[in-house]
Design a protein around this motif. Sequence first.
Motif, short mmCIF file in Angstrom:
data_model
loop_
_atom_site.label_atom_id
_atom_site.label_comp_id
_atom_site.label_asym_id
_atom_site.label_seq_id
_atom_site.Cartn_x
_atom_site.Cartn_y
_atom_site.Cartn_z
N SER A 25 -22.20 9.81 19.26
CA SER A 25 -21.06 9.30 18.49
C SER A 25 -19.92 9.00 19.49
N PRO A 26 -18.87 8.29 19.05
CA PRO A 26 -17.76 7.97 19.97
C PRO A 26 -16.99 9.21 20.42
N LEU A 27 -16.18 9.03 21.46
CA LEU A 27 -15.35 10.14 21.95
C LEU A 27 -14.25 10.52 20.97
N GLN A 44 -20.38 15.49 15.71
CA GLN A 44 -20.79 14.47 14.73
C GLN A 44 -21.60 15.08 13.57
N LYS A 65 -21.70 11.83 24.44
CA LYS A 65 -20.50 11.67 25.28
C LYS A 65 -19.48 12.71 24.86
N PHE A 292 -14.57 5.26 29.42
CA PHE A 292 -15.20 5.55 28.12
C PHE A 292 -14.16 5.68 27.01
N ASP A 296 -14.16 3.33 23.76
CA ASP A 296 -14.19 3.88 22.40
C ASP A 296 -12.89 3.65 21.63
N TYR A 345 -25.34 3.12 28.40
CA TYR A 345 -24.18 2.82 27.55
C TYR A 345 -23.79 1.35 27.68
N GLN A 347 -22.07 -0.46 26.04
CA GLN A 347 -20.66 -0.73 25.73
C GLN A 347 -19.84 -0.89 27.02
#
Length: 474
Positions: A25-27, A44, A65, A292, A296, A345, A347
């Motif tokens: 999941s995102p930071l 999460q 992450k 990161f 995010d 990653y 992204q």
Amino acid sequence: MRTAEIRQKFLHFFEGKDHQIVASSPLVPGNDPTIMFTVAGMVQFKDVFLGFEKRGYTRATTSQKCLRAGGKHNDLENVGYTARHHTFFEMLGNFSFGDYFKRDAITYAWEFLTSPQWLNLPKEKLMVTVYASDDEAYDIWHKTVGLPAEKIVRIGDNKGAPYASDNFWTMGDTGPCGPCTEIFYDHGPDVAGGPPGSPDEDGDRFMEIWNNVFMQFNRDEAGVLHPLPKPSVDTGMGLERLSTVLQGVKSNYETDILASLVKAAARETGVAYTQDQPSLKVIADHIRACAFLVADGVLPSNEGRGYVLRRIVRRAVRHGYKLGQKGLFFHKLVADLASAMGDAYPQLIEGQARITAALKAEEEQFARTLDIGMALLEKSLEGGKRTLDGKTAFTLHSTYGFPIDLTADICRERELELDMAGYEKELAEEQERGRAAGKFNAAANVEYNGNDTIFEGYVANSCEARVLALYKDG
Ligand code: ATP
Ligand code: MG
Ligand code: MG
Ligand code: MG
């Protein structure tokens, strides 16, 4: 074994034990005001542990992450000082939502680490801790796994009820929690530090690699523990630490991904590559956290998460300056990071231009005041003073955009005292003047009201803006 391969091995091992592989999941945790950043793999799944949410699986595994740079879990001040702490890191985890409990968790962990088909780590290099009163976990390690008694340390002071010590893991001030058992790897007598539970356990010799938490409670705001609907398992293993073990080195910064970033930091700051320069490691760590965070959705600002990002960027830039790099360099490392971690990653690759631009803008802004701020700092220390006075620290903050933790970082590395009380007095007076003048919106600096109270940034904002305007006008 490269880090990318270790990550995959872990996920495949648990997939083979019927765990669903779930993406990181995102930071920034979705919809959870109690924590500022994702500090562990379980974040999460918080609502699943609490029984508020049902998923189509009762076992999951992730490489998550994580960021520990604020609040209860904060390792910012460890970076550059230990071989094993980062702000950003990846946590490998396996989770049981009311499915298996202590016995399977422990035997899975041991199988993954020591079985010849998996990591094949030498058993004699490993030792464990259990929560002091957790006889069940103790017996599983001793009788089922066969670990000798001298390799099992009970940790806990038993002062609090029912659990109150280190081997009791909590996400934040509130939320899912429980007793845990941790696995340590011994780097051998060449590295300073004692075994867990000893007075010098904080060294790098006995490196904690894996925490298995037996999630049993939800802690409420009053600190009261309520049993969870079903006993569950939440584990976390630092991927970088595991790489250190498997790559046969003694510091996370010598592993494939981080060493490539330390090298890139050396290149961009114009110094020779070495593992003996803490500033290079700080920069290598911080580029991951900063890139990161932007990926995010966080941007540098003067409050909340954005201020944490701003502080980390500025700390990195100041470390570059310390190495003699007075020009812009930090944002250039985004490209190195994208090549080191972009496969895992994407992204980073998709967002590369945007991340680079955001970090560059922040770097440029700070570059305009860093040099004169440093000159002011040096001047205030003239005559061999060993204390940085509060007034200077405040001016550095308010006029030159030095977050106080950055100034404290400088003082720490030079073994100077920092007059924090004096700084806080100046800050309070400035805020009072601001309030009196009705200039500030009191809410502006407390966007976030969980447990991660951070330094106020609006003073810096206003004054810094004025200074920058002066510069612009020549
Ligand atoms: P430590 O005692 O070394 O600070 P911890 O007990 O705070 O670690 P946990 O909350 O138990 O860490 O997290 C689970 C695992 O995540 C740890 O066993 C470790 O492998 C890894 N880990 C924790 N903090 C960091 C960090 N700052 N950088 C890299 N890995 C970390
Ligand atoms: Mg810690
Ligand atoms: Mg620990
Ligand atoms: Mg731990």
